[in-house]
Design a protein around this motif. Structure first.
Motif, short mmCIF file in Angstrom:
data_model
loop_
_atom_site.label_atom_id
_atom_site.label_comp_id
_atom_site.label_asym_id
_atom_site.label_seq_id
_atom_site.Cartn_x
_atom_site.Cartn_y
_atom_site.Cartn_z
N TYR A 116 0.86 -1.34 0.00
CA TYR A 116 -0.04 0.09 0.01
C TYR A 116 0.85 1.13 0.17
O TYR A 116 2.03 1.32 0.57
N ASP A 117 0.33 2.31 -0.33
CA ASP A 117 0.87 3.55 -0.24
C ASP A 117 0.46 4.32 0.71
O ASP A 117 1.43 5.21 1.21
N THR A 118 -0.69 4.32 1.29
CA THR A 118 -1.05 4.81 2.33
C THR A 118 -1.65 3.57 3.63
O THR A 118 -1.91 2.51 3.37
N GLU A 119 -1.19 4.06 4.81
CA GLU A 119 -1.29 3.43 6.02
C GLU A 119 -2.83 3.09 6.25
O GLU A 119 -3.07 2.08 6.77
N THR A 120 -3.68 4.17 6.02
CA THR A 120 -5.07 4.19 6.21
C THR A 120 -5.72 2.82 5.48
O THR A 120 -6.47 1.85 6.29
N SER A 178 7.81 5.71 1.07
CA SER A 178 7.87 4.54 1.75
C SER A 178 6.81 3.36 1.33
O SER A 178 5.85 4.03 0.46
N SER A 179 6.83 2.29 1.93
CA SER A 179 5.59 1.17 1.53
C SER A 179 5.38 0.58 2.70
O SER A 179 5.89 0.55 3.74
N ILE A 180 3.86 0.08 2.63
CA ILE A 180 3.07 -0.43 3.62
C ILE A 180 2.87 -1.85 3.35
O ILE A 180 1.96 -1.81 2.23
N GLY A 181 3.15 -3.02 4.01
CA GLY A 181 2.91 -4.22 3.49
C GLY A 181 1.77 -4.94 4.51
O GLY A 181 1.86 -4.62 5.74
N LEU A 182 1.03 -5.53 3.91
CA LEU A 182 0.05 -6.34 4.48
C LEU A 182 0.31 -7.79 4.31
O LEU A 182 0.44 -8.39 3.30
N PHE A 183 0.62 -8.54 5.44
CA PHE A 183 0.92 -10.01 5.60
C PHE A 183 -0.11 -10.80 6.58
O PHE A 183 -0.54 -10.44 7.16
N VAL A 226 0.32 -5.38 9.68
CA VAL A 226 0.81 -4.25 8.75
C VAL A 226 2.24 -4.07 9.04
O VAL A 226 2.49 -3.76 10.47
N GLU A 227 3.15 -3.93 8.09
CA GLU A 227 4.49 -3.47 8.50
C GLU A 227 5.13 -2.54 7.43
O GLU A 227 4.70 -2.54 6.22
N HIS A 228 5.56 -1.40 7.91
CA HIS A 228 6.06 -0.25 7.27
C HIS A 228 7.91 -0.69 6.81
O HIS A 228 8.39 -1.15 7.67
N ASN A 229 7.93 -0.29 5.69
CA ASN A 229 9.24 -0.32 4.99
C ASN A 229 9.95 0.74 5.14
O ASN A 229 9.95 1.73 4.29
N ALA A 230 10.69 1.06 6.33
CA ALA A 230 11.33 2.40 6.59
C ALA A 230 12.61 2.34 5.53
O ALA A 230 12.94 3.74 5.35
N MET A 231 13.30 1.62 5.10
CA MET A 231 14.42 1.77 4.39
C MET A 231 14.12 2.28 2.90
O MET A 231 15.11 3.06 2.40
#
Length: 69
Positions: A7-11, A46-51, A29-34
């Motif tokens: 995702y592009d957005t956390e919401t 940034s990117s936000i992954g749903l696992f 939900v995990e944020h890719n800070a790198m």
């Protein structure tokens, strides 16, 4: 855990997480800070992954694809 969607957005990521959990599929939900430190071209900041668990991946995909947008 397997990556279900990026995702592009956390919401929106948390909306889908809640939808899956309401259907008995635990999600994380995990944020890719790198990506914000070393951004790739056209990758955004940034990117936000749903696992989900490996054994729930196909059911989660089916739920998300069957839901009306």
């Amino acid at each position: 855990m397997k990556l279900l969607k990026i995702y592009d957005t956390e919401t929106i990521a948390y909306i889908d997480k809640g939808f899956l959990e309401n259907n008995d599929i635990p999600a994380y939900v995990e944020h890719n800070a790198m990506s914000s430190v070393f951004p790739a071209p056209d990758a955004g900041t940034s990117s936000i992954g749903l696992f989900v668990d490996d054994d729930k991946l196909e059911a989660a995909r089916a739920l998300l694809s069957s839901r009306s947008s």
